[in-house]
Write a protein that holds these residues in place. Structure first.
Motif, short mmCIF file in Angstrom:
data_model
loop_
_atom_site.label_atom_id
_atom_site.label_comp_id
_atom_site.label_asym_id
_atom_site.label_seq_id
_atom_site.Cartn_x
_atom_site.Cartn_y
_atom_site.Cartn_z
N GLY A 14 0.78 -1.22 0.00
CA GLY A 14 0.00 0.00 0.00
C GLY A 14 0.82 1.27 0.00
O GLY A 14 0.26 2.37 0.03
N GLU A 15 2.14 1.15 -0.06
CA GLU A 15 2.98 2.34 -0.13
C GLU A 15 3.50 2.50 -1.55
O GLU A 15 3.71 1.52 -2.26
CB GLU A 15 4.15 2.22 0.84
CG GLU A 15 3.73 2.23 2.29
CD GLU A 15 4.90 2.14 3.26
OE1 GLU A 15 4.70 2.48 4.42
OE2 GLU A 15 6.00 1.73 2.85
N GLY A 16 3.71 3.71 -1.95
CA GLY A 16 4.12 4.03 -3.31
C GLY A 16 3.00 4.84 -3.96
O GLY A 16 1.83 4.69 -3.61
N LYS A 17 3.35 5.71 -4.86
CA LYS A 17 2.33 6.52 -5.54
C LYS A 17 1.50 5.63 -6.44
O LYS A 17 2.03 4.80 -7.16
CB LYS A 17 2.99 7.65 -6.32
CG LYS A 17 3.65 8.67 -5.42
CD LYS A 17 4.21 9.83 -6.22
CE LYS A 17 4.84 10.82 -5.25
NZ LYS A 17 5.42 11.96 -5.96
N SER A 18 0.18 5.84 -6.40
CA SER A 18 -0.74 5.01 -7.16
C SER A 18 -1.47 5.82 -8.22
O SER A 18 -1.82 6.99 -7.99
CB SER A 18 -1.77 4.37 -6.23
OG SER A 18 -1.14 3.48 -5.35
N TYR A 19 -1.72 5.16 -9.37
CA TYR A 19 -2.38 5.80 -10.50
C TYR A 19 -3.38 4.83 -11.12
O TYR A 19 -3.16 3.62 -11.12
CB TYR A 19 -1.35 6.21 -11.57
CG TYR A 19 -0.32 7.15 -11.03
CD1 TYR A 19 -0.52 8.53 -11.09
CD2 TYR A 19 0.85 6.68 -10.45
CE1 TYR A 19 0.43 9.40 -10.58
CE2 TYR A 19 1.79 7.55 -9.93
CZ TYR A 19 1.58 8.90 -10.00
OH TYR A 19 2.51 9.75 -9.48
N LEU A 120 5.37 7.32 -18.48
CA LEU A 120 4.22 7.32 -19.39
C LEU A 120 2.95 7.04 -18.60
O LEU A 120 1.94 7.71 -18.77
CB LEU A 120 4.40 6.30 -20.50
CG LEU A 120 3.27 6.24 -21.53
CD1 LEU A 120 3.82 5.91 -22.90
CD2 LEU A 120 2.20 5.25 -21.17
N PHE A 121 2.98 6.04 -17.72
CA PHE A 121 1.81 5.70 -16.91
C PHE A 121 1.42 6.86 -16.00
O PHE A 121 0.24 7.17 -15.83
CB PHE A 121 2.07 4.46 -16.05
CG PHE A 121 2.50 3.25 -16.83
CD1 PHE A 121 1.94 2.93 -18.05
CD2 PHE A 121 3.49 2.41 -16.34
CE1 PHE A 121 2.34 1.81 -18.77
CE2 PHE A 121 3.89 1.29 -17.04
CZ PHE A 121 3.31 1.00 -18.26
N LYS A 144 -4.05 11.20 -26.39
CA LYS A 144 -2.87 11.49 -25.58
C LYS A 144 -2.01 10.22 -25.42
O LYS A 144 -0.78 10.29 -25.43
CB LYS A 144 -3.28 12.02 -24.21
CG LYS A 144 -2.12 12.44 -23.35
CD LYS A 144 -2.60 13.06 -22.04
CE LYS A 144 -1.43 13.46 -21.16
NZ LYS A 144 -1.88 14.00 -19.87
N MET A 145 -2.66 9.05 -25.30
CA MET A 145 -1.92 7.80 -25.17
C MET A 145 -1.04 7.55 -26.39
O MET A 145 0.13 7.21 -26.26
CB MET A 145 -2.87 6.62 -24.97
CG MET A 145 -2.15 5.29 -24.78
SD MET A 145 -3.26 3.90 -24.47
CE MET A 145 -3.90 3.61 -26.11
N TYR A 146 -1.58 7.75 -27.59
CA TYR A 146 -0.79 7.54 -28.81
C TYR A 146 0.35 8.56 -28.90
O TYR A 146 1.46 8.21 -29.31
CB TYR A 146 -1.69 7.63 -30.05
CG TYR A 146 -2.41 6.33 -30.33
CD1 TYR A 146 -1.79 5.28 -31.00
CD2 TYR A 146 -3.72 6.14 -29.92
CE1 TYR A 146 -2.44 4.09 -31.24
CE2 TYR A 146 -4.39 4.95 -30.16
CZ TYR A 146 -3.74 3.92 -30.82
OH TYR A 146 -4.38 2.74 -31.06
N TYR A 152 7.71 8.01 -26.03
CA TYR A 152 8.44 7.01 -25.26
C TYR A 152 8.92 5.83 -26.13
O TYR A 152 9.36 4.82 -25.61
CB TYR A 152 7.59 6.50 -24.09
CG TYR A 152 7.53 7.50 -22.95
CD1 TYR A 152 8.47 7.48 -21.95
CD2 TYR A 152 6.54 8.48 -22.92
CE1 TYR A 152 8.43 8.40 -20.91
CE2 TYR A 152 6.49 9.40 -21.89
CZ TYR A 152 7.43 9.35 -20.89
OH TYR A 152 7.39 10.26 -19.86
N ASN A 153 8.81 5.98 -27.45
CA ASN A 153 9.28 4.98 -28.40
C ASN A 153 8.59 3.64 -28.23
O ASN A 153 9.24 2.58 -28.19
CB ASN A 153 10.80 4.85 -28.33
CG ASN A 153 11.41 4.35 -29.62
OD1 ASN A 153 10.75 4.35 -30.67
ND2 ASN A 153 12.65 3.91 -29.56
N VAL A 154 7.27 3.71 -28.10
CA VAL A 154 6.42 2.52 -27.99
C VAL A 154 5.47 2.52 -29.18
O VAL A 154 4.84 3.54 -29.47
CB VAL A 154 5.60 2.53 -26.68
CG1 VAL A 154 4.64 1.36 -26.63
CG2 VAL A 154 6.52 2.52 -25.47
N GLU A 155 5.40 1.40 -29.88
CA GLU A 155 4.46 1.24 -30.99
C GLU A 155 3.23 0.51 -30.50
O GLU A 155 3.35 -0.58 -29.93
CB GLU A 155 5.06 0.39 -32.10
CG GLU A 155 5.95 1.10 -33.05
CD GLU A 155 6.42 0.13 -34.12
OE1 GLU A 155 5.63 -0.14 -35.07
OE2 GLU A 155 7.56 -0.35 -33.99
#
Length: 158
Positions: A14-19, A120-121, A144-146, A152-155
């Protein structure tokens, strides 16, 4: 690359930034800023029947470790059945995706080497108000995702 960081740290459950991103809960356990860019580690909670579109990372290798649930991974021409305790490696430049099987959500760790993809996430996601799957009314800005995927050099293949 920079040398290893000399700053240790620890995060508990439960620790860490969540999105919230694409119907999923992402909890950042290790970001590139903490690992000098060597890797990032994210704990994901994915709903049944869901998964990302088929895509290719050109800068990062990606690895998954299943903690709960069942997940079918497609890496290149291989279909890999992920159950609790399974480890799956998806090298850069190889198309891959996954789908959560069954009626229950799946929880797994995702490691990206080197780091950066977690940004990116974060950029596309919405800060999670609670550590649950996002509300069904929350949507992702596909345009925005595309755009971010290209940065980020993701196809995205599908």
């Amino acid at each position: 690359m920079k040398s290893h960081s000399n700053q240790c740290y620890a995060l508990s459950t439960g620790e860490g930034k969540s999105y919230w991103f694409l119907g999923t809960l992402f909890e950042v356990k290790a970001a590139g800023k903490k690992t000098n860019g060597f890797f990032s580690l994210i704990e994901e909670l994915n709903p049944p029947g869901e998964g990302p579109p088929l895509h290719v990372h050109h800068n990062e290798d990606e690895a998954f470790y299943v903690l709960e649930g069942k997940v079918t991974f497609q890496v290149g021409e291989k279909t890999l059945n992920g159950k609790v305790g399974s480890f799956i490696f998806a090298p850069r430049d190889i198309p891959h995706t996954y789908r959560v099987e069954g009626e229950a959500p799946a929880k797994f760790l995702t490691m990206m080497m080197p780091s950066k993809m977690e940004q990116l996430f974060i950029e596309l996601g919405t800060p999670a108000l609670e550590r649950t799957l996002p509300p069904a009314t929350l949507t992702t800005d596909i345009e925005k995702m595309y755009k971010l995927a290209e940065e980020y050099n993701v196809e995205i293949l599908e």
